[in-house]
Write a protein that holds these residues in place. Structure first.
Motif, PDB file in Angstrom:
ATOM      1  N   TRP A   3       0.865  -1.306  -0.076  1.00  0.00           N
ATOM      2  CA  TRP A   3       0.012  -0.016  -0.224  1.00  0.00           C
ATOM      3  C   TRP A   3       0.900   1.219  -0.133  1.00  0.00           C
ATOM      4  O   TRP A   3       2.001   1.204   0.918  1.00  0.00           O
ATOM      5  N   ASN A   4       0.563   2.205  -0.754  1.00  0.00           N
ATOM      6  CA  ASN A   4       1.103   3.392  -1.045  1.00  0.00           C
ATOM      7  C   ASN A   4       0.396   4.435  -0.402  1.00  0.00           C
ATOM      8  O   ASN A   4      -0.470   4.643  -0.736  1.00  0.00           O
ATOM      9  N   PRO A   5       1.055   5.225   0.782  1.00  0.00           N
ATOM     10  CA  PRO A   5       0.629   6.193   1.190  1.00  0.00           C
ATOM     11  C   PRO A   5       0.069   7.382   0.452  1.00  0.00           C
ATOM     12  O   PRO A   5      -0.870   8.190   0.693  1.00  0.00           O
ATOM     13  N   GLN A   6       0.834   7.542  -0.634  1.00  0.00           N
ATOM     14  CA  GLN A   6       0.473   8.693  -1.769  1.00  0.00           C
ATOM     15  C   GLN A   6      -0.547   8.222  -2.740  1.00  0.00           C
ATOM     16  O   GLN A   6      -0.884   9.139  -3.540  1.00  0.00           O
ATOM     17  N   THR A   7      -0.989   7.092  -2.525  1.00  0.00           N
ATOM     18  CA  THR A   7      -2.058   6.722  -3.518  1.00  0.00           C
ATOM     19  C   THR A   7      -2.927   7.909  -3.452  1.00  0.00           C
ATOM     20  O   THR A   7      -3.724   8.199  -2.414  1.00  0.00           O
ATOM     21  N   PRO A   8      -3.700   8.352  -4.792  1.00  0.00           N
ATOM     22  CA  PRO A   8      -5.063   9.237  -4.667  1.00  0.00           C
ATOM     23  C   PRO A   8      -6.276   8.748  -4.354  1.00  0.00           C
ATOM     24  O   PRO A   8      -7.149   8.921  -4.937  1.00  0.00           O
ATOM     25  N   VAL A   9      -6.297   7.697  -3.469  1.00  0.00           N
ATOM     26  CA  VAL A   9      -7.666   7.312  -3.044  1.00  0.00           C
ATOM     27  C   VAL A   9      -7.699   6.972  -1.576  1.00  0.00           C
ATOM     28  O   VAL A   9      -6.693   6.680  -0.863  1.00  0.00           O
ATOM     29  N   PRO A  37     -20.446   2.046 -16.752  1.00  0.00           N
ATOM     30  CA  PRO A  37     -19.279   1.920 -15.996  1.00  0.00           C
ATOM     31  C   PRO A  37     -19.605   1.537 -14.636  1.00  0.00           C
ATOM     32  O   PRO A  37     -20.428   1.756 -14.052  1.00  0.00           O
ATOM     33  N   GLY A  38     -18.447   1.035 -14.211  1.00  0.00           N
ATOM     34  CA  GLY A  38     -18.637   0.478 -12.710  1.00  0.00           C
ATOM     35  C   GLY A  38     -18.227   1.853 -11.866  1.00  0.00           C
ATOM     36  O   GLY A  38     -17.703   2.819 -12.489  1.00  0.00           O
ATOM     37  N   LEU A  39     -18.374   1.598 -10.593  1.00  0.00           N
ATOM     38  CA  LEU A  39     -18.089   3.012  -9.728  1.00  0.00           C
ATOM     39  C   LEU A  39     -16.577   3.255  -9.908  1.00  0.00           C
ATOM     40  O   LEU A  39     -16.385   4.492  -9.917  1.00  0.00           O
ATOM     41  N   ALA A  40     -15.788   2.498  -9.702  1.00  0.00           N
ATOM     42  CA  ALA A  40     -14.226   2.712  -9.893  1.00  0.00           C
ATOM     43  C   ALA A  40     -13.904   3.313 -11.383  1.00  0.00           C
ATOM     44  O   ALA A  40     -13.335   4.472 -11.190  1.00  0.00           O
ATOM     45  N   LEU A  41     -14.404   2.939 -12.432  1.00  0.00           N
ATOM     46  CA  LEU A  41     -14.012   3.570 -13.790  1.00  0.00           C
ATOM     47  C   LEU A  41     -14.810   4.902 -13.729  1.00  0.00           C
ATOM     48  O   LEU A  41     -14.402   5.969 -14.238  1.00  0.00           O
ATOM     49  N   GLU A  42     -15.968   4.998 -13.205  1.00  0.00           N
ATOM     50  CA  GLU A  42     -16.759   6.316 -13.460  1.00  0.00           C
ATOM     51  C   GLU A  42     -15.997   7.368 -12.447  1.00  0.00           C
ATOM     52  O   GLU A  42     -16.181   8.569 -12.699  1.00  0.00           O
ATOM     53  N   SER A  43     -15.610   7.033 -11.202  1.00  0.00           N
ATOM     54  CA  SER A  43     -14.974   7.697 -10.448  1.00  0.00           C
ATOM     55  C   SER A  43     -13.620   8.422 -11.028  1.00  0.00           C
ATOM     56  O   SER A  43     -13.171   9.649 -11.069  1.00  0.00           O
ATOM     57  N   LEU A  44     -12.851   7.505 -11.844  1.00  0.00           N
ATOM     58  CA  LEU A  44     -11.580   7.944 -12.606  1.00  0.00           C
ATOM     59  C   LEU A  44     -12.089   8.919 -13.644  1.00  0.00           C
ATOM     60  O   LEU A  44     -11.477  10.058 -13.766  1.00  0.00           O
ATOM     61  N   ARG A  45     -13.181   8.712 -14.243  1.00  0.00           N
ATOM     62  CA  ARG A  45     -13.615   9.669 -15.381  1.00  0.00           C
ATOM     63  C   ARG A  45     -14.065  11.036 -14.533  1.00  0.00           C
ATOM     64  O   ARG A  45     -13.335  12.084 -15.329  1.00  0.00           O
ATOM     65  N   VAL A  46     -14.609  11.070 -13.669  1.00  0.00           N
ATOM     66  CA  VAL A  46     -15.115  12.269 -13.106  1.00  0.00           C
ATOM     67  C   VAL A  46     -13.857  12.805 -12.428  1.00  0.00           C
ATOM     68  O   VAL A  46     -13.798  14.117 -12.645  1.00  0.00           O
ATOM     69  N   ALA A  47     -13.015  12.326 -11.939  1.00  0.00           N
ATOM     70  CA  ALA A  47     -11.660  12.864 -11.346  1.00  0.00           C
ATOM     71  C   ALA A  47     -10.882  13.304 -12.227  1.00  0.00           C
ATOM     72  O   ALA A  47     -10.069  14.522 -12.208  1.00  0.00           O
ATOM     73  N   ARG A  59      -8.486  -8.248 -13.063  1.00  0.00           N
ATOM     74  CA  ARG A  59      -8.196  -9.367 -11.736  1.00  0.00           C
ATOM     75  C   ARG A  59      -7.310  -8.312 -10.864  1.00  0.00           C
ATOM     76  O   ARG A  59      -6.205  -7.841 -11.514  1.00  0.00           O
ATOM     77  N   VAL A  60      -7.668  -7.937  -9.811  1.00  0.00           N
ATOM     78  CA  VAL A  60      -7.116  -7.048  -8.842  1.00  0.00           C
ATOM     79  C   VAL A  60      -5.923  -7.529  -8.320  1.00  0.00           C
ATOM     80  O   VAL A  60      -5.933  -8.806  -7.624  1.00  0.00           O
ATOM     81  N   ARG A  61      -4.709  -6.776  -8.214  1.00  0.00           N
ATOM     82  CA  ARG A  61      -3.679  -7.099  -7.480  1.00  0.00           C
ATOM     83  C   ARG A  61      -3.775  -6.501  -5.954  1.00  0.00           C
ATOM     84  O   ARG A  61      -3.717  -5.217  -5.916  1.00  0.00           O
ATOM     85  N   PHE A  62      -4.176  -7.255  -5.154  1.00  0.00           N
ATOM     86  CA  PHE A  62      -4.983  -6.635  -3.853  1.00  0.00           C
ATOM     87  C   PHE A  62      -3.663  -6.422  -2.801  1.00  0.00           C
ATOM     88  O   PHE A  62      -2.682  -7.102  -2.879  1.00  0.00           O
ATOM     89  N   SER A  63      -3.987  -5.520  -1.934  1.00  0.00           N
ATOM     90  CA  SER A  63      -3.135  -5.411  -0.639  1.00  0.00           C
ATOM     91  C   SER A  63      -3.701  -5.653   0.414  1.00  0.00           C
ATOM     92  O   SER A  63      -5.163  -5.900   0.304  1.00  0.00           O
ATOM     93  N   HIS A  64      -3.023  -5.820   1.423  1.00  0.00           N
ATOM     94  CA  HIS A  64      -3.945  -6.165   2.917  1.00  0.00           C
ATOM     95  C   HIS A  64      -4.632  -4.844   3.123  1.00  0.00           C
ATOM     96  O   HIS A  64      -4.211  -3.836   2.905  1.00  0.00           O
ATOM     97  N   THR A  65      -5.724  -5.202   3.790  1.00  0.00           N
ATOM     98  CA  THR A  65      -6.442  -3.845   4.228  1.00  0.00           C
ATOM     99  C   THR A  65      -5.625  -3.247   5.255  1.00  0.00           C
ATOM    100  O   THR A  65      -4.822  -3.488   6.060  1.00  0.00           O
ATOM    101  N   VAL A  67     -12.715  -2.812  -1.823  1.00  0.00           N
ATOM    102  CA  VAL A  67     -12.739  -3.325  -3.147  1.00  0.00           C
ATOM    103  C   VAL A  67     -12.596  -2.405  -4.307  1.00  0.00           C
ATOM    104  O   VAL A  67     -11.653  -2.380  -5.148  1.00  0.00           O
ATOM    105  N   HIS A  68     -13.448  -1.711  -4.352  1.00  0.00           N
ATOM    106  CA  HIS A  68     -13.445  -0.291  -5.226  1.00  0.00           C
ATOM    107  C   HIS A  68     -12.161   0.339  -5.134  1.00  0.00           C
ATOM    108  O   HIS A  68     -11.611   0.887  -6.011  1.00  0.00           O
ATOM    109  N   ALA A  69     -11.751   0.887  -3.882  1.00  0.00           N
ATOM    110  CA  ALA A  69     -10.847   1.656  -3.550  1.00  0.00           C
ATOM    111  C   ALA A  69      -9.544   0.813  -4.153  1.00  0.00           C
ATOM    112  O   ALA A  69      -8.661   1.768  -4.836  1.00  0.00           O
ATOM    113  N   GLN A  70      -9.284  -0.451  -3.896  1.00  0.00           N
ATOM    114  CA  GLN A  70      -8.281  -1.123  -4.260  1.00  0.00           C
ATOM    115  C   GLN A  70      -8.114  -1.217  -5.782  1.00  0.00           C
ATOM    116  O   GLN A  70      -7.036  -1.388  -6.421  1.00  0.00           O
ATOM    117  N   LEU A  71      -9.276  -1.175  -6.452  1.00  0.00           N
ATOM    118  CA  LEU A  71      -9.316  -1.332  -7.846  1.00  0.00           C
ATOM    119  C   LEU A  71      -8.641  -0.183  -8.299  1.00  0.00           C
ATOM    120  O   LEU A  71      -7.908  -0.285  -9.436  1.00  0.00           O
TER     121      LEU A  71
END
Length: 738
Positions: free
Chosen positions: A48-54, A225-235, A279-285, A337-341
């Motif tokens: 997990w990257n603390p600088q991630t924009p999510v 679109p799914g929530l993650a993709l639509e959020s990326l579009r709006v952002a 297929r998401v490359r997940f990190s630990h919560t 799950v959406h955030a990690q995507l």
């Protein structure tokens, strides 16, 4: 010639059978593959990257406690949107569907009030006041908000709101995207003000683990679109999604309709599987990924956690039941799950199961299997095993490399099974003589060597020589008390039956606890642990065996008494003593060239025999040396004495075993052990009157088998109180004989 054809059949039949299975049943192996690919993610989860924009604004249990039960009034959510907008959020995505009117809104509460003059007054006052949903909608209109929807298989016809444009290249993507017939949408007033609408659906596998999340889905003939993709579009303030499918410009698919390849939104081009999923490359919560909602309301959130980020609003509260399983965590909030995507996409990760993967896996399996089949007759089985293991390690290593460096998922199991099957079939065909030799060893030595030793000898017949090794073992001697008196009056048949019954029952207990039975010495049993096989818990296993042997003997006594009562005979209670010692001994095959046994020799073997004999003096059933007690610390032990055995100058502290860990942890035993230690201390400090008094009190305890020990200390303490021991007496009891 017949042997050659037999060998070819032995290796080629399983090889072609497994390859045929892989060709015809490839999709049915997905469940097993998922377990392997999940294990890769657990070994190397995405950091997990603390600088991630999510970030996730979490309506957690503490927020519900501070602010109130769910659902909150819509103005409260509007306040949340307002605060995020003021802090410079890039996009706000709601992992929830506002499909029904706010029941707490005044216009919805008013009909529930009784008809009174006050009600009319309230109605007039509220006439010009906007409702909760309108207030929420107004706040939504001031910020880049994406609302959630849920696609369903229902029959209700809906018009999905269009906040985006869809462009495609190549084959029509509608043919590949997961299809739904209806949808649950937010209220029209909210939809009108929202910057985007994103579907919350994901499609878990059969074990309900979320591994893939769809970027786009289909409602009837409309792509959404799914929530993650639509959020990326709006952002990114983008207006259109570009979906690239097979046979697009630059795609070499030779006319085959293989599905979707990628989706582009703003500056992000995202590789997908043929169904438009990732297929998401997940990190630990990660706790730092979450911002509790209550902190936003009280103003304690650092604006750097919000500014320029995509903020998803969801819940981790247990009572709201939005929990999902991922490959690396058994339970995470659904919003995560959406955030990690989004993190996976923004940070440039890729995790794909390429369409050529199955073909490559079959090719590797065929080549590796043929190589093993060719080499097996030409080199020794051990050498071929090394090559086979090297091939398997190479396959597994290549699979891991593809995952960790390229984000490609290749199944190592199928080639591994192929190599193993060919190798095993070939070995069974080529080495029948070796199997016959092993059977001969079992038959020849199984009559007088311990079963565990026989098993080792079949694996390594070269150990059929004199000699041994030095290792730390725990030794047990068990002997019947007063055997001569018990055997009096028994004829040869009765005595044989008695001994066989006794030795069988107690030997089974020892074997059940991983012992090696060394020998029977008349009515005595000698056994040891941690040889020839390693047993890291050898002292504990010996202690458990000793306790269970007491239980087994009690059952035998009950049986013998019942038999004696039926036949009108007197029953003599059978008792025994057990000695346990732990230390370094020589173990191995001892004897002559023609006749030898697997046995143990050493000082601690002698000590365990001495302790068995000393148990008579102290009136206890089990005596153990200090190393045994220290190697099995979880049991209930009491120190008995310090003794000096014949031929030794150093004293040995000895202990009796009272019970298992349950007894050891009982408060009653802890108090008893404290009082017991005080009695021992008084005795060694020559306070014999106090020692005798304490021993007399302890003899009344409820712990079985200790009364004779305390009677011994009462007697010795009183004797020493009258006849003082020599001045040089150091509190050690001398044992001049067994």
């Amino acid at each position: 010639m017949l042997g050659r054809w037999s060998y070819l059949a032995a290796v080629l039949v399983p090889l072609f059978a497994i390859l045929a299975l892989g060709l015809s049943q490839a999709s049915r192996l997905d469940d097993v593959r998922n377990l392997i690919f999940d294990s890769y993610q657990r070994v190397s989860p995405r950091p997990w990257n603390p600088q991630t924009p999510v970030r996730i604004v979490d309506i957690d249990d503490e927020s519900l406690r501070r602010i109130g039960q769910w659902p909150w009034p819509r103005p409260r959510l509007g306040e949340l949107v307002q605060r995020l907008g003021q802090m410079g959020v890039a996009a706000i995505g709601f992992d929830m569907v506002f499909s029904e009117a706010d029941r707490t809104s005044p216009e919805n509460v008013l009909p529930l009030l009784p008809e009174t003059p006050g009600k009319s007054l309230i109605q007039r006052e509220l006439a010009s006041t906007p409702g909760n949903d309108q207030t929420f909608a107004d706040e939504i209109g001031t910020a880049p908000v994406v609302l959630g929807s849920i696609l369903t298989g229902g029959t209700a016809e809906v018009t999905y709101p269009v906040k985006f444009g869809i462009a495609s290249a190549g084959d029509d993507p509608l043919a590949f995207i997961p299809h739904f017939s209806s949808a649950v949408l937010p209220l029209p007033g909210l939809v009108e003000k929202a910057a985007g609408i994103g579907a919350l659906n994901w499609l878990p596998d059969r074990d309900q683990t979320v591994r893939r999340v769809p970027l786009v889905l289909r409602v009837r003939n409309q792509i959404v679109p799914g929530l993650a993709l639509e959020s990326l579009r709006v952002a990114q303030s983008a207006s259109t999604f570009l979906i690239r499918a097979s046979n697009a410009s630059g795609q070499t698919t030779f006319g085959a309709r293989t599905g979707i390849n990628a989706i582009k939104v703003g500056a992000q081009e995202i590789a997908t599987d043929p169904r438009g999923e990732i297929r998401v490359r997940f990190s630990h919560t990660e706790g730092a990924r979450f911002v509790p909602a209550w902190k936003l309301f009280d103003g304690s959130v650092d604006s750097n956690e919000i500014q320029g980020r995509i903020i998803l609003i969801g819940t981790s509260a247990a009572g709201l039941l939005d929990q999902r399983a991922t490959p690396v965590d058994a339970s995470v909030p659904g919003v995560e799950v959406h955030a990690q995507l989004i993190e996976h996409i923004v940070e440039g990760y890729s995790l794909i199961r390429a369409d050529w993967a199955v073909g490559l896996e079959l090719l590797i399996a065929a080549l590796a299997g043929l190589a093993i089949a060719i080499l097996l007759p030409r080199i020794e089985a051990a050498g071929t095993a090394v090559l086979g293991l090297a091939a398997i390690a190479t396959v597994i290593g290549g699979s891991w490399y593809a995952f960790s460096h390229n984000g490609v998922l290749l199944d190592p199991l199928f080639p591994t099974i192929t190599v193993a099957a060919v190798y095993l079939s070939g070995v069974l065909s080529l080495y029948r003589a070796e199997q016959k030799q092993k059977r001969w060893v079992r038959e020849a030595f199984g009559r007088f060597v311990a079963p565990a030793v026989v098993e080792q000898l079949t694996k390594d017949p070269e150990r059929l020589v004199l000699g041994g090794e030095t290792r730390t073992i725990t030794i047990m001697f068990c002997d019947i008390r007063g055997f001569t008196a018990i055997s009096e009056g028994m004829d040869a048949v009765a005595l044989t039956t008695f001994m066989n019954t006794y030795l069988t029952a107690l030997s089974e207990v020892c074997l059940d606890h991983k012992a090696t039975l060394d020998k029977y010495i008349g009515d005595a049993i000698m056994a040891f642990w941690n040889a020839p096989l390693d047993d890291p818990d050898h002292a504990s296993n010996a202690a458990r065996a000793s306790l269970d042997m007491i239980i087994a003997l009690a059952a035998l006594n009950a049986r013998w008494k019942a038999e004696a009562d039926v036949s009108g005979r007197a029953h003599k209670q059978v008792r025994f003593g057990i000695g346990l010692a732990t230390g370094s001994c020589s173990v191995g095959n001892f004897g002559s060239v023609r006749r030898f046994d697997y046995s143990a020799f050493g000082d601690d073997v002698n000590l365990s025999s001495r302790l068995e004999g000393a148990s008579k003096t102290y009136g206890v059933e089990i005596l153990a040396s200090r190393p045994t007690r220290e190697a099995a610390p979880d049991f209930a032990w009491l120190e008995v004495d310090a003794v000096r055995v014949k031929g030794k100058t150093e004293a040995v502290r000895i202990f009796t075993l009272v019970g298992d860990a349950t007894v050891a942890n009982a408060e009653e035993f802890r108090r008893h052990a404290t009082d017991h230690a005080a009695m021992i201390d008084a005795f060694r400090s020559r306070r014999f009157a106090e020692a005798a008094e304490r021993a007399a009190m302890l003899s009344k305890s409820r712990f079985d088998g200790l009364s004779r020990l305390y009677d011994y200390y009462v007697e010795v303490s009183r004797k020493f109180g009258v006849e003082q021991p020599p001045a040089e007496w150091d509190g050690v009891t001398e044992f001049a004989h067994k």
